[in-house]
Write a protein that holds these residues in place. Structure first.
Motif, PDB file in Angstrom:
ATOM      1  N   MET A 248       0.838  -1.208   0.000  1.00 42.30           N
ATOM      2  CA  MET A 248       0.000   0.000   0.000  1.00 42.30           C
ATOM      3  C   MET A 248       0.870   1.255   0.000  1.00 42.30           C
ATOM      4  SD  MET A 248      -1.444   0.086   3.924  1.00 42.30           S
ATOM      5  CE  MET A 248      -2.323  -1.444   3.649  1.00 42.30           C
ATOM      6  N   CYS A 249       0.273   2.338  -0.427  1.00 41.34           N
ATOM      7  CA  CYS A 249       0.959   3.642  -0.443  1.00 41.34           C
ATOM      8  C   CYS A 249       1.048   4.168   0.981  1.00 41.34           C
ATOM      9  CB  CYS A 249       0.183   4.616  -1.332  1.00 41.34           C
ATOM     10  SG  CYS A 249       0.839   6.301  -1.310  1.00 41.34           S
ATOM     11  N   ALA A 250       2.256   4.490   1.422  1.00 39.54           N
ATOM     12  CA  ALA A 250       2.471   4.950   2.798  1.00 39.54           C
ATOM     13  C   ALA A 250       1.938   6.353   3.034  1.00 39.54           C
ATOM     14  CB  ALA A 250       3.952   4.912   3.132  1.00 39.54           C
ATOM     15  N   VAL A 251       1.567   7.073   1.974  1.00 36.26           N
ATOM     16  CA  VAL A 251       1.049   8.431   2.136  1.00 36.26           C
ATOM     17  C   VAL A 251      -0.454   8.413   2.374  1.00 36.26           C
ATOM     18  CG1 VAL A 251       0.819  10.714   1.076  1.00 36.26           C
ATOM     19  CG2 VAL A 251       2.901   9.380   0.730  1.00 36.26           C
ATOM     20  N   CYS A 252      -1.181   7.715   1.511  1.00 37.94           N
ATOM     21  CA  CYS A 252      -2.641   7.664   1.646  1.00 37.94           C
ATOM     22  C   CYS A 252      -3.133   6.405   2.326  1.00 37.94           C
ATOM     23  CB  CYS A 252      -3.301   7.814   0.276  1.00 37.94           C
ATOM     24  SG  CYS A 252      -2.951   6.433  -0.854  1.00 37.94           S
ATOM     25  N   ILE A 253      -2.240   5.422   2.594  1.00 42.69           N
ATOM     26  CA  ILE A 253      -2.567   4.143   3.236  1.00 42.69           C
ATOM     27  C   ILE A 253      -3.662   3.423   2.438  1.00 42.69           C
ATOM     28  CG2 ILE A 253      -2.927   3.013   5.471  1.00 42.69           C
ATOM     29  CD1 ILE A 253      -0.651   4.950   5.476  1.00 42.69           C
ATOM     30  N   GLU A 254      -3.537   3.402   1.127  1.00 42.17           N
ATOM     31  CA  GLU A 254      -4.446   2.683   0.243  1.00 42.17           C
ATOM     32  C   GLU A 254      -3.665   1.652  -0.563  1.00 42.17           C
ATOM     33  OE1 GLU A 254      -7.675   2.861  -0.028  1.00 42.17           O
ATOM     34  OE2 GLU A 254      -8.030   4.552   1.348  1.00 42.17           O
ATOM     35  N   SER A 255      -4.301   0.517  -0.808  1.00 42.29           N
ATOM     36  CA  SER A 255      -3.647  -0.529  -1.599  1.00 42.29           C
ATOM     37  C   SER A 255      -3.548  -0.082  -3.057  1.00 42.29           C
ATOM     38  CB  SER A 255      -4.436  -1.836  -1.501  1.00 42.29           C
ATOM     39  OG  SER A 255      -4.509  -2.277  -0.158  1.00 42.29           O
ATOM     40  N   TYR A 256      -2.578  -0.660  -3.753  1.00 42.65           N
ATOM     41  CA  TYR A 256      -2.373  -0.333  -5.164  1.00 42.65           C
ATOM     42  C   TYR A 256      -3.357  -1.121  -6.024  1.00 42.65           C
ATOM     43  CZ  TYR A 256       1.987   1.710  -3.504  1.00 42.65           C
ATOM     44  OH  TYR A 256       2.915   2.447  -2.842  1.00 42.65           O
ATOM     45  N   LYS A 257      -3.810  -0.533  -7.113  1.00 44.05           N
ATOM     46  CA  LYS A 257      -4.710  -1.183  -8.061  1.00 44.05           C
ATOM     47  C   LYS A 257      -4.143  -1.038  -9.454  1.00 44.05           C
ATOM     48  CE  LYS A 257      -8.874  -0.272  -5.320  1.00 44.05           C
ATOM     49  NZ  LYS A 257      -8.143   0.265  -4.155  1.00 44.05           N
TER      50      LYS A 257
END
Length: 359
Positions: A248-257
């Motif tokens: 996941m992105c450490a900035v927005c805490i969202e998984s990659y798609k």
């Protein structure tokens, strides 16, 4: 109570005390006018601003015939001191032997409309600012010895001398011309110095703000150029980052798609392009390993600029293939990094044990 309030109160007390002291030093002159006959057809008129009102005397006009004490010219004997008729009269008495209040009260008790005290022998036409706190509500002035002796001599010789007393002008530290000039110049100097100091402080502050903004603009401009050199890629379905939600992105805490655009930093960490670019403009460092991206790309930053742009310590995200995201919290000063002393704590106790056995 704040410091500004305390200073204002102290200034107010100082000014009130200054005004009180200055008022005590102010004195009023008296205009003395006399007229008498030297022959049936010839009158002598004299006037001068040569008297001084007593400190406790009302500033009022008084008029009457001049009367001197019987016997002792200093008017300190027991009552009755004066030979008076029913006409308004002014007592003329010499300074000395008793207090001003005693002289004034002796004349007041016999109905004098005013009291004129002339100075001691040898003082010329010099006068003093006399105090008579025990003798109030009667006009009382002092004149010089020469003038007083002249009027007393006329009265002794049987000449009827009529006197008119009127208020003159105030004198003292606040009324004196030279003092006013001095205060005006001092006020102008203090005001000019205060304005100059204010302008200097304001100009210096504006200059520092302008330099800071200029440095920020320069730094952001260089940062934008450097960020434009970073590798950008579009994620696909078979990429490792999209295969598991643990990445996941450490900035927005969202998984990659799949289909999302990511930026690869010089430290090989990847983030959403839309997330990492604003981050780098403000922080300059990788959110995970704190690597200075701009420095790695050859952008030199002044120490002052780096201090103003330094980012606070962030939580570092560690991803483990096939596991959940865990967070690493550095406990030592990142500016004084020592690999051997750096300790790590993990949310997952089992992983911490595995890490210890691995070491």
């Amino acid at each position: 109570m704040g410091k500004k309030t305390q200073r204002s109160l102290l200034l107010l007390l100082f000014l009130s005390g200054l005004v009180h002291c200055s008022a005590a030093l102010v004195f009023w002159t008296a205009v003395v006018e006399i007229n008498y006959f030297i022959s049936p057809n010839k009158t002598v008129d004299k006037d001068c601003e040569c008297g001084i009102f007593g400190r406790n005397s009302p500033l009022a006009q008084a008029a009457g015939f001049v009367v001197i004490p019987r016997g002792d010219p200093k008017g300190c004997g027991p009552d009755p001191v004066y030979n008076v008729s029913g006409l308004p009269w002014i007592a003329l008495v010499k300074r000395g032997n008793c207090t001003f209040s005693q002289k004034i009260n002796a004349a007041k008790r016999q109905g004098a409309s005013a009291v004129v005290v002339y100075n001691v022998d040898g003082s010329g036409n010099g006068t003093a600012h006399m105090a008579h706190s025990d003798a109030l509500e009667i006009v009382s002035i002092m004149i010089g010895n020469i003038q007083g002796m002249e009027i007393a001599s006329l009265v002794r010789n049987g000449t009827e001398v009529r006197m008119i007393i009127d208020a003159g002008s105030p004198h003292g530290p606040w009324m004196d011309t030279y003092w006013l000039y001095f205060m005006s110049i001092a006020f102008f100097i203090v005001t000019a110095a205060s304005v100059a100091y204010f302008l200097f402080i304001s100009a210096n502050r504006l200059y520092n703000m302008r330099m800071h903004r200029r440095a920020e603009r320069r730094l952001k401009s260089e940062a934008k150029k450097a960020i434009g050199r970073l590798r950008v890629r579009t994620l696909k379905r078979d990429d490792e980052e999209t295969a598991s939600e643990s990445h996941m992105c450490a900035v927005c805490i969202e998984s990659y798609k799949a289909g999302e655009v990511v930026t690869v930093l010089t430290c090989d960490h990847i983030f959403h392009k839309a997330c990492i670019e604003p981050w780098l403009l403000e922080k300059r460092t990788c959110p995970m390993c704190k690597c200075d991206i701009l420095k790695a790309l050859g952008v030199e930053v002044d120490e002052k600029d780096s201090m103003s742009q330094a980012a606070p310590q962030e939580v570092t995200v560690i991803t483990v293939a096939g596991g959940e995201a865990m967070y690493e919290v550095p406990l030592t000063d990142p500016l004084n990094f020592d690999p051997e002393r750096q300790e790590h704590h993990y949310d997952n106790g089992a992983f911490e044990g595995e890490a210890a056995r691995g070491q």
